[in-house]
Every structure is written in structure tokens, then in C-alpha cells.
Write a protein that holds these residues in place. Structure first.
Motif, PDB file in Angstrom:
ATOM      1  N   PRO A   1       8.858  31.702  67.553  1.00  0.00           N
ATOM      2  CA  PRO A   1       9.967  32.329  66.815  1.00  0.00           C
ATOM      3  C   PRO A   1      10.967  33.020  67.737  1.00  0.00           C
ATOM      4  O   PRO A   1      12.123  33.141  67.396  1.00  0.00           O
ATOM      5  N   LEU A   2      10.538  33.470  68.906  1.00  0.00           N
ATOM      6  CA  LEU A   2      11.461  34.132  69.820  1.00  0.00           C
ATOM      7  C   LEU A   2      12.493  33.166  70.369  1.00  0.00           C
ATOM      8  O   LEU A   2      13.639  33.545  70.603  1.00  0.00           O
ATOM      9  N   SER A   3      12.152  31.919  70.549  1.00  0.00           N
ATOM     10  CA  SER A   3      13.106  30.946  71.064  1.00  0.00           C
ATOM     11  C   SER A   3      14.203  30.662  70.044  1.00  0.00           C
ATOM     12  O   SER A   3      15.331  30.355  70.408  1.00  0.00           O
ATOM     13  N   VAL A   4      13.905  30.777  68.767  1.00  0.00           N
ATOM     14  CA  VAL A   4      14.912  30.573  67.732  1.00  0.00           C
ATOM     15  C   VAL A   4      15.968  31.662  67.811  1.00  0.00           C
ATOM     16  O   VAL A   4      17.155  31.412  67.643  1.00  0.00           O
ATOM     17  N   LEU A   5      15.579  32.898  68.083  1.00  0.00           N
ATOM     18  CA  LEU A   5      16.518  34.005  68.162  1.00  0.00           C
ATOM     19  C   LEU A   5      17.481  33.852  69.330  1.00  0.00           C
ATOM     20  O   LEU A   5      18.614  34.300  69.272  1.00  0.00           O
ATOM     21  N   ALA A   6      17.045  33.240  70.418  1.00  0.00           N
ATOM     22  CA  ALA A   6      17.875  33.111  71.596  1.00  0.00           C
ATOM     23  C   ALA A   6      18.764  31.882  71.541  1.00  0.00           C
ATOM     24  O   ALA A   6      19.614  31.693  72.391  1.00  0.00           O
ATOM     25  N   GLY A   7      18.591  31.041  70.536  1.00  0.00           N
ATOM     26  CA  GLY A   7      19.328  29.785  70.470  1.00  0.00           C
ATOM     27  C   GLY A   7      20.769  29.963  70.057  1.00  0.00           C
ATOM     28  O   GLY A   7      21.183  30.967  69.494  1.00  0.00           O
ATOM     29  N   SER A   8      21.533  28.942  70.355  1.00  0.00           N
ATOM     30  CA  SER A   8      22.941  28.914  70.003  1.00  0.00           C
ATOM     31  C   SER A   8      23.120  28.134  68.705  1.00  0.00           C
ATOM     32  O   SER A   8      22.350  27.231  68.409  1.00  0.00           O
ATOM     33  N   SER A   9      24.125  28.505  67.940  1.00  0.00           N
ATOM     34  CA  SER A   9      24.448  27.805  66.699  1.00  0.00           C
ATOM     35  C   SER A   9      25.846  27.227  66.815  1.00  0.00           C
ATOM     36  O   SER A   9      26.584  27.559  67.732  1.00  0.00           O
ATOM     37  N   ASP A  10      26.207  26.382  65.877  1.00  0.00           N
ATOM     38  CA  ASP A  10      27.570  25.859  65.879  1.00  0.00           C
ATOM     39  C   ASP A  10      28.076  25.750  64.450  1.00  0.00           C
ATOM     40  O   ASP A  10      27.303  25.696  63.501  1.00  0.00           O
ATOM     41  N   VAL A  11      29.392  25.751  64.329  1.00  0.00           N
ATOM     42  CA  VAL A  11      30.039  25.629  63.033  1.00  0.00           C
ATOM     43  C   VAL A  11      31.326  24.824  63.220  1.00  0.00           C
ATOM     44  O   VAL A  11      32.017  24.973  64.218  1.00  0.00           O
ATOM     45  N   GLU A  12      31.600  23.946  62.275  1.00  0.00           N
ATOM     46  CA  GLU A  12      32.857  23.198  62.278  1.00  0.00           C
ATOM     47  C   GLU A  12      33.717  23.761  61.160  1.00  0.00           C
ATOM     48  O   GLU A  12      33.301  23.782  59.998  1.00  0.00           O
ATOM     49  N   ALA A  13      34.904  24.246  61.510  1.00  0.00           N
ATOM     50  CA  ALA A  13      35.763  24.901  60.531  1.00  0.00           C
ATOM     51  C   ALA A  13      37.205  24.882  61.020  1.00  0.00           C
ATOM     52  O   ALA A  13      37.496  24.425  62.125  1.00  0.00           O
ATOM     53  N   THR A  14      38.091  25.425  60.209  1.00  0.00           N
ATOM     54  CA  THR A  14      39.506  25.529  60.551  1.00  0.00           C
ATOM     55  C   THR A  14      39.834  26.978  60.877  1.00  0.00           C
ATOM     56  O   THR A  14      39.361  27.896  60.201  1.00  0.00           O
ATOM     57  N   ILE A  15      40.647  27.167  61.909  1.00  0.00           N
ATOM     58  CA  ILE A  15      41.034  28.524  62.316  1.00  0.00           C
ATOM     59  C   ILE A  15      41.949  29.122  61.255  1.00  0.00           C
ATOM     60  O   ILE A  15      42.938  28.512  60.848  1.00  0.00           O
ATOM     61  N   LYS A  16      41.599  30.310  60.809  1.00  0.00           N
ATOM     62  CA  LYS A  16      42.406  31.045  59.836  1.00  0.00           C
ATOM     63  C   LYS A  16      43.381  31.965  60.562  1.00  0.00           C
ATOM     64  O   LYS A  16      44.537  32.061  60.203  1.00  0.00           O
ATOM     65  N   SER A  17      42.890  32.666  61.612  1.00  0.00           N
ATOM     66  CA  SER A  17      43.763  33.536  62.407  1.00  0.00           C
ATOM     67  C   SER A  17      43.187  33.720  63.805  1.00  0.00           C
ATOM     68  O   SER A  17      41.982  33.624  64.009  1.00  0.00           O
ATOM     69  N   VAL A  18      44.090  33.979  64.762  1.00  0.00           N
ATOM     70  CA  VAL A  18      43.711  34.198  66.155  1.00  0.00           C
ATOM     71  C   VAL A  18      44.265  35.556  66.568  1.00  0.00           C
ATOM     72  O   VAL A  18      45.443  35.849  66.345  1.00  0.00           O
ATOM     73  N   ASN A  19      43.423  36.402  67.174  1.00  0.00           N
ATOM     74  CA  ASN A  19      43.852  37.712  67.659  1.00  0.00           C
ATOM     75  C   ASN A  19      43.595  37.779  69.156  1.00  0.00           C
ATOM     76  O   ASN A  19      42.463  38.006  69.594  1.00  0.00           O
ATOM     77  N   VAL A  20      44.660  37.563  69.948  1.00  0.00           N
ATOM     78  CA  VAL A  20      44.544  37.541  71.409  1.00  0.00           C
ATOM     79  C   VAL A  20      44.216  38.925  71.947  1.00  0.00           C
ATOM     80  O   VAL A  20      43.439  39.061  72.896  1.00  0.00           O
ATOM     81  N   GLU A  21      44.774  39.969  71.355  1.00  0.00           N
ATOM     82  CA  GLU A  21      44.540  41.342  71.828  1.00  0.00           C
ATOM     83  C   GLU A  21      43.093  41.776  71.655  1.00  0.00           C
ATOM     84  O   GLU A  21      42.514  42.413  72.527  1.00  0.00           O
ATOM     85  N   ASN A  22      42.501  41.442  70.512  1.00  0.00           N
ATOM     86  CA  ASN A  22      41.108  41.835  70.232  1.00  0.00           C
ATOM     87  C   ASN A  22      40.104  40.774  70.651  1.00  0.00           C
ATOM     88  O   ASN A  22      38.908  40.921  70.392  1.00  0.00           O
ATOM     89  N   LEU A  23      40.592  39.682  71.253  1.00  0.00           N
ATOM     90  CA  LEU A  23      39.731  38.582  71.702  1.00  0.00           C
ATOM     91  C   LEU A  23      38.820  38.093  70.586  1.00  0.00           C
ATOM     92  O   LEU A  23      37.598  38.060  70.704  1.00  0.00           O
ATOM     93  N   SER A  24      39.442  37.710  69.466  1.00  0.00           N
ATOM     94  CA  SER A  24      38.644  37.233  68.347  1.00  0.00           C
ATOM     95  C   SER A  24      39.410  36.187  67.554  1.00  0.00           C
ATOM     96  O   SER A  24      40.628  36.055  67.688  1.00  0.00           O
TER      97      SER A  24
END
Length: 86
Positions: free
Chosen positions: A17-40
Motif C-alpha cells: 500500500p505504501l507504493s500506491v501513495l508514492a505513485g503518480s497519477s494522470d488526468v486528461e482535461a482542458t485548461i480552464k485557467s492559467v496563473n503564471v504568478e501563483n504557478l498553478s
């Protein structure tokens, strides 16, 4: 020998179960907004993803479809990689 195998299997099942917590996930979606100042960025799934300081924002804007690879750290989704979908 059976005891050794049993101990190894028990240890592996305990740590799996510990290896599941350290794993990476992915999502395919469309960008709603980009905030360059807040890096998000916010995707159309309504979730906010944090970006590293050295991230290249070229070509990222609202309406662009992307695949985001991220790791969840302390409840925040931190982007490991991002790929623009053509």
C-alpha cells in the motif's frame, strides 16, 4: 524454507500500500485557467494543479486540451509533467 517465504510474502503485502501513495497519477482535461504568478492551473475538472518554478508556460492557455501527470503531496496536486493533446 517455508517460514522464510511466508515472512517475505507478509513483508511484501504489508509494504505494497505504501507504493500506491508514492505513485503518480494522470488526468486528461482542458485548461480552464492559467496563473503564471501563483504557478498553478485549473482544469475543467475544477481542480487546481501546482507547477514547479522552472515550468515553461508557452502555449498554455484556456481551452487547450492536456494530459497532466501529477503527484498528490499534502493534499496538493503537483505537476510532474504535462503534455498538450493535438
Amino acid at each position: 524454507m517455508r517460514v522464510m517465504i511466508a515472512v517475505l510474502l507478509a513483508t511484501a503485502s504489508f509494504l505494497s500500500p505504501l507504493s500506491v501513495l508514492a505513485g503518480s497519477s494522470d488526468v486528461e482535461a482542458t485548461i480552464k485557467s492559467v496563473n503564471v504568478e501563483n504557478l498553478s492551473l485549473v482544469l475543467d475538472d475544477g481542480k487546481t494543479y501546482s507547477l514547479p518554478e522552472e515550468f515553461n508556460f508557452d502555449g498554455l492557455q484556456s481551452g487547450v486540451k492536456v494530459i497532466v501527470f501529477y503527484t498528490e503531496i499534502d493534499g496538493k496536486r503537483v505537476v510532474d509533467d504535462l503534455e498538450v493533446v493535438q
